[in-house]
Design a protein around this motif. Structure first.
Motif, mmCIF file in Angstrom:
data_model
loop_
_atom_site.group_PDB
_atom_site.id
_atom_site.type_symbol
_atom_site.label_atom_id
_atom_site.label_comp_id
_atom_site.label_asym_id
_atom_site.label_seq_id
_atom_site.Cartn_x
_atom_site.Cartn_y
_atom_site.Cartn_z
ATOM 1 N N TYR A 159 47.080 28.865 31.946
ATOM 2 C CA TYR A 159 47.248 28.245 33.259
ATOM 3 C C TYR A 159 45.960 28.336 34.060
ATOM 4 O O TYR A 159 45.159 29.245 33.892
ATOM 5 C CB TYR A 159 48.370 28.928 34.049
ATOM 6 C CG TYR A 159 49.752 28.556 33.613
ATOM 7 C CD1 TYR A 159 50.503 27.647 34.336
ATOM 8 C CD2 TYR A 159 50.323 29.136 32.487
ATOM 9 C CE1 TYR A 159 51.783 27.304 33.948
ATOM 10 C CE2 TYR A 159 51.606 28.805 32.086
ATOM 11 C CZ TYR A 159 52.330 27.890 32.827
ATOM 12 O OH TYR A 159 53.599 27.559 32.443
ATOM 13 N N ARG A 160 45.790 27.364 34.953
ATOM 14 C CA ARG A 160 44.675 27.317 35.868
ATOM 15 C C ARG A 160 45.143 27.853 37.214
ATOM 16 O O ARG A 160 46.294 27.677 37.569
ATOM 17 C CB ARG A 160 44.331 25.839 36.019
ATOM 18 C CG ARG A 160 42.939 25.535 36.198
ATOM 19 C CD ARG A 160 42.545 24.087 36.018
ATOM 20 N NE ARG A 160 43.000 23.197 37.043
ATOM 21 C CZ ARG A 160 43.685 22.090 36.783
ATOM 22 N NH1 ARG A 160 44.028 21.802 35.552
ATOM 23 N NH2 ARG A 160 44.046 21.291 37.760
ATOM 24 N N VAL A 161 44.241 28.477 37.973
ATOM 25 C CA VAL A 161 44.635 29.073 39.250
ATOM 26 C C VAL A 161 44.371 28.106 40.404
ATOM 27 O O VAL A 161 43.274 27.566 40.520
ATOM 28 C CB VAL A 161 43.857 30.381 39.500
ATOM 29 C CG1 VAL A 161 44.200 30.945 40.871
ATOM 30 C CG2 VAL A 161 44.166 31.392 38.417
ATOM 31 N N HIS A 162 45.385 27.877 41.234
ATOM 32 C CA HIS A 162 45.188 27.113 42.455
ATOM 33 C C HIS A 162 45.126 28.025 43.666
ATOM 34 O O HIS A 162 44.387 27.793 44.604
ATOM 35 C CB HIS A 162 46.331 26.116 42.662
ATOM 36 C CG HIS A 162 46.194 24.890 41.818
ATOM 37 N ND1 HIS A 162 45.226 23.960 42.035
ATOM 38 C CD2 HIS A 162 46.886 24.476 40.744
ATOM 39 C CE1 HIS A 162 45.339 22.996 41.140
ATOM 40 N NE2 HIS A 162 46.337 23.297 40.334
ATOM 41 N N LEU A 163 45.965 29.041 43.659
ATOM 42 C CA LEU A 163 46.088 29.927 44.819
ATOM 43 C C LEU A 163 46.452 31.305 44.296
ATOM 44 O O LEU A 163 47.294 31.428 43.392
ATOM 45 C CB LEU A 163 47.188 29.393 45.746
ATOM 46 C CG LEU A 163 47.506 30.172 47.012
ATOM 47 C CD1 LEU A 163 46.311 30.189 47.940
ATOM 48 C CD2 LEU A 163 48.691 29.545 47.741
ATOM 49 N N ARG A 164 45.783 32.325 44.848
ATOM 50 C CA ARG A 164 46.012 33.669 44.330
ATOM 51 C C ARG A 164 46.126 34.600 45.525
ATOM 52 O O ARG A 164 45.134 34.940 46.151
ATOM 53 C CB ARG A 164 44.799 34.048 43.466
ATOM 54 C CG ARG A 164 45.031 35.199 42.559
ATOM 55 C CD ARG A 164 45.449 34.703 41.182
ATOM 56 N NE ARG A 164 45.279 35.777 40.217
ATOM 57 C CZ ARG A 164 46.274 36.580 39.860
ATOM 58 N NH1 ARG A 164 47.479 36.411 40.356
ATOM 59 N NH2 ARG A 164 46.062 37.549 39.014
ATOM 60 N N GLU A 165 47.343 34.986 45.867
ATOM 61 C CA GLU A 165 47.534 35.903 46.998
ATOM 62 C C GLU A 165 48.178 37.215 46.549
ATOM 63 O O GLU A 165 48.224 38.173 47.303
ATOM 64 C CB GLU A 165 48.427 35.251 48.064
ATOM 65 C CG GLU A 165 47.786 34.050 48.729
ATOM 66 C CD GLU A 165 48.720 33.319 49.685
ATOM 67 O OE1 GLU A 165 48.232 32.482 50.441
ATOM 68 O OE2 GLU A 165 49.942 33.580 49.660
#
Lengths: 151, 131
Positions: A95-101
């Motif tokens: 998977y590719r990261v769009h948002l990482r919180e």
């Protein structure tokens, strides 16, 4: 002379700027141990923990979303409750990261015991990502009623 | 932190809205993507499947996660037992009817499959007979 509302903003803007410069200075300090750069900004402890009291026990609740039963250990050491564990929050394979919180975190939290407890009777449950540790109060710490006798 | 009523649109009136009038916070969220889907993971500690309200309205995904019970007084308080609320815009090319969700150890996992037409496709090149 006040010419408009912007004059009020000025000192605050200056403070904000100062704060940011200080942050930058501290971020840039080299670590005396020669490792990564020092980070002096406070980070909230993980996991966040609440301590409640009932007549018979103290109850410690910790928010540990994503942790399963095997990911956390609870122990009573000396006069502290110690929570250890690791939350893995890896990017799923492929998977590719769009948002990482949600940060992955390994933690040890040492919480002073809020009173005298019966260490042998401590129990813990983990439900929906909330760890609940029940620490029954020591018998000698429970309130006792003393009978008053007429002599 | 905000009032949920401010962030979540309610289609059916004030009674519904009133039930939500508790303090809420936006949960930390991860969003991932692969060739087949978008994957959204939110931290909603304390909330089981019964407490999750997911609504899709056109291109908006509204999430409300309600904690059971009322907050009790605490000796030490590092977190407030607030509800969680967030809205997301669903990008084009998602098959809204196929969106699915599950809770896992206090996290909410939402899968948003891509519509077949939006998936990356490899075009097969075939030699013409005679080439």
């Amino acid at each position: 002379m006040l010419t408009g509302w912007t004059d009020f903003d000025e000192p605050f803007r200056a403070l904000d700027l100062l704060q940011r410069r200080l942050d930058r200075v501290f971020d840039g300090l080299p670590d005396p141990a020669g490792g990564e750069r020092l980070r002096l900004r406070a980070r909230p402890a993980w996991p966040a923990t609440n301590v409640l009291e009932t007549p018979e026990a103290f109850v410690v609740k910790a928010e540990v979303p994503g942790l399963a039963e095997g990911d956390v250990t609870v122990s009573v050491e000396e006069d502290a409750l110690v929570l250890r564990g690791e939350r893995k929050a890896d990017v799923p394979e492929g998977y590719r990261v769009h948002l990482r919180e949600r940060a992955p975190v390994a933690f040890t939290r040492t919480l002073p015991l809020p009173g005298r407890i019966d260490a042998d009777a401590v129990s813990a449950t983990l439900i929906h990502g909330v760890l609940t540790v029940t620490l029954p109060k020591a018998r000698e710490a429970l309130p006792r009623q003393i009978a008053v006798k007429a002599v | 932190m905000s009032d949920v009523t401010a962030t979540v649109p309610h289609a059916n009136g004030t009674a519904h809205a009133k039930a939500y009038r508790r303090r809420s916070a936006a949960p930390p969220v991860d969003v991932f993507e692969n060739a087949d889907e978008l994957l959204l993971v939110a931290d909603v500690p304390g909330v089981g499947p019964d407490g999750i309200d997911l609504r899709i309205d056109n291109d908006t995904l509204a999430l409300v996660a309600r904690r059971p019970g009322a907050p009790a007084p605490a000796l030490v308080r590092e977190y407030d037992e607030v509800d969680f609320a967030a809205t997301f815009r669903i990008p084009a090319g998602i098959d809204a009817a196929a969106i699915s969700a599950e809770t896992r150890n206090g996290t909410l996992v939402v899968r948003l499959p891509k519509a077949a037409s939006a998936r990356a496709r490899k075009i097969l090149v075939r030699p013409r007979s005679g080439d």
